[in-house]
Design a protein around this motif. Structure first.
Motif, PDB file in Angstrom:
ATOM      1  N   GLU A  17     -30.621 -24.528 119.833  1.00 38.98           N
ATOM      2  CA  GLU A  17     -31.564 -25.149 120.763  1.00 38.98           C
ATOM      3  C   GLU A  17     -32.151 -26.457 120.237  1.00 38.98           C
ATOM      4  O   GLU A  17     -32.334 -27.410 120.989  1.00 38.98           O
ATOM      5  CB  GLU A  17     -32.733 -24.198 121.058  1.00 38.98           C
ATOM      6  CG  GLU A  17     -32.339 -22.849 121.643  1.00 38.98           C
ATOM      7  CD  GLU A  17     -32.109 -22.923 123.150  1.00 38.98           C
ATOM      8  OE1 GLU A  17     -32.270 -23.998 123.737  1.00 38.98           O
ATOM      9  OE2 GLU A  17     -31.768 -21.874 123.716  1.00 38.98           O
ATOM     10  N   PHE A  18     -32.474 -26.490 118.944  1.00 33.53           N
ATOM     11  CA  PHE A  18     -33.353 -27.561 118.488  1.00 33.53           C
ATOM     12  C   PHE A  18     -32.714 -28.637 117.626  1.00 33.53           C
ATOM     13  O   PHE A  18     -33.376 -29.592 117.258  1.00 33.53           O
ATOM     14  CB  PHE A  18     -34.546 -26.988 117.719  1.00 33.53           C
ATOM     15  CG  PHE A  18     -35.221 -25.869 118.440  1.00 33.53           C
ATOM     16  CD1 PHE A  18     -35.624 -26.028 119.758  1.00 33.53           C
ATOM     17  CD2 PHE A  18     -35.427 -24.660 117.828  1.00 33.53           C
ATOM     18  CE1 PHE A  18     -36.224 -24.992 120.429  1.00 33.53           C
ATOM     19  CE2 PHE A  18     -36.034 -23.620 118.495  1.00 33.53           C
ATOM     20  CZ  PHE A  18     -36.429 -23.787 119.800  1.00 33.53           C
ATOM     21  N   GLY A  47     -31.381 -32.131 120.530  1.00 34.71           N
ATOM     22  CA  GLY A  47     -32.431 -31.246 121.011  1.00 34.71           C
ATOM     23  C   GLY A  47     -32.000 -30.484 122.247  1.00 34.71           C
ATOM     24  O   GLY A  47     -31.924 -29.276 122.235  1.00 34.71           O
ATOM     25  N   ILE A  69     -29.565 -28.973 124.268  1.00 39.17           N
ATOM     26  CA  ILE A  69     -28.181 -28.520 124.379  1.00 39.17           C
ATOM     27  C   ILE A  69     -28.021 -27.885 125.757  1.00 39.17           C
ATOM     28  O   ILE A  69     -28.755 -26.967 126.096  1.00 39.17           O
ATOM     29  CB  ILE A  69     -27.855 -27.462 123.305  1.00 39.17           C
ATOM     30  CG1 ILE A  69     -28.248 -27.978 121.917  1.00 39.17           C
ATOM     31  CG2 ILE A  69     -26.412 -27.022 123.373  1.00 39.17           C
ATOM     32  CD1 ILE A  69     -27.328 -28.995 121.336  1.00 39.17           C
TER      33      ILE A  69
END
Lengths: 253, 92
Positions: free
Chosen positions: B83-84, B88, B90
């Motif tokens: 996710e991150f 950032g 996705i």
């Protein structure tokens, strides 16, 4: 909110709003009335039902494995009392594998229980919010001009919408998890059916051959211990029988 | 400030907590980018603690959007990585 550009929350917020986009405009969804809301809540109920089904399946597998552990233990004792240490060792090795699997199954069942509880709580919250929206809408309509009311109602609808999207995310996560568990449970059943139960150590995710060998070494030590214990028990209780020559009883197996 | 812990619900926090939360958030994302699972877990736990201890749960009848949404408590490091990191966002 000023200063809150943190990426983690931004990403999750974006995710929530993407889920929200996939559904219809929340205020419309809520305005459609009872039918739509019932559908929404049924979706959550279905998610909960799926979790319960998976849990039951794992529990059944767990009790089957428990029986297997008992059976393998008995077999090991029988084999040892007949002087067949090789057979006893094989049975104990399988027992160790079954016990390990049992532990991980029990852990998964606990996990699913938590998930079931959470989804049930989510459903309760969503139901309360939908109900509150219905009441609030009427109050707003009575208190504000038409234009103002529209803004206020839309704000409230977004509050409910976020809740709906979050519940959607929770259901999606629950489904992903139960899918993984189902796949693993299926693989275990296939291995059991194929009689290659001892290869189960190969199922661990992300394990390489060193992990596997280490696991087998660990299992080997446990098997040695148990074997020694069983020998001691049989030796003290049974008397002469452990003195049987190895290999002589081949035919009786 | 309204903060949601995904899957758990919304909390009302004093606005002063925003900076602290933001700082923890940025450090948590940095930890994910560095592949530092332990630090990420510590920071994320700290964020959850801050929200649940400083914040008060919002009534189910309240209909407001959150200012901040935190990931589910049981997010795995692999999920967080997906996710991150990088850009950032996705796509699913």
């Amino acid at each position: 909110m000023p200063g809150l550009g943190g990426r983690m929350s931004t990403v999750i917020k974006a995710k929530i709003s993407r889920i929200l986009d996939r559904t219809e405009d929340p205020s419309e969804t809520l305005d459609y009335g009872y039918q739509k809301q019932v559908e929404l809540l049924q979706n959550v109920k279905k998610g909960i039902a799926d979790v319960v089904t998976s849990k039951k399946r794992l529990q059944m597998q767990s009790s089957k494995l428990e029986q297997q552990v008992v059976k393998l233990d008995t077999q090991a004792r029988q084999a040892l009392s007949q002087g067949r240490e090789d057979l006893a060792r094989a049975a104990l090795e399988r027992k160790t594998v079954a016990q390990t699997e049992l532990q991980s199954l029990d852990q998964q069942v606990t996990e699913l229980e938590g998930q079931q509880e959470q989804l049930t709580e989510n459903e309760k919250k969503l139901r309360a919010k939908i109900e509150a929206f219905r009441t609030k809408k009427e109050v707003i309509k009575a208190q504000y001009s038409a234009a103002e009311a529209q803004v206020k109602i839309s704000e409230a609808a977004h509050g409910v919408g976020e809740e709906m999207a979050d519940v959607g995310l929770a259901i999606q996560r629950a489904e992903d998890k139960t899918e993984q568990m189902k796949a693993r449970a299926g693989a275990v059943e296939e291995l059991e059916a194929a009689g290659t139960f001892e290869d189960i150590t190969q199922l661990g995710p992300g394990q390489d051959d060193i992990d596997r060998e280490l696991a087998q070494l660990g299992a080997g030590a446990q098997v040695d211990d148990e074997l020694a214990k069983m020998k001691a028990e049989l030796g003290s209780g049974g008397g002469e029988s452990p003195a049987l020559e190895e290999g002589k009883k081949e035919g009786s197996a | 400030m309204i903060v949601r812990i995904s899957g758990e619900g919304q909390f009302e926090l004093p606005d002063e907590d925003a900076d602290r939360l933001n700082d923890l958030d940025n450090r948590a994302v940095a930890a994910v980018e560095e592949g530092d699972e332990r630090t990420f877990q510590e920071l994320f736990d700290e964020m959850l603690d801050l929200v649940t201890s400083d914040g008060s749960p919002l009534n189910n009848e309240e209909l407001v959007e959150s200012d901040v949404i935190l990931p589910p408590r049981d997010i795995s490091f692999a999920e967080a990585e997906g996710e991150f990191t990088g850009e950032g966002l996705i796509p699913d």
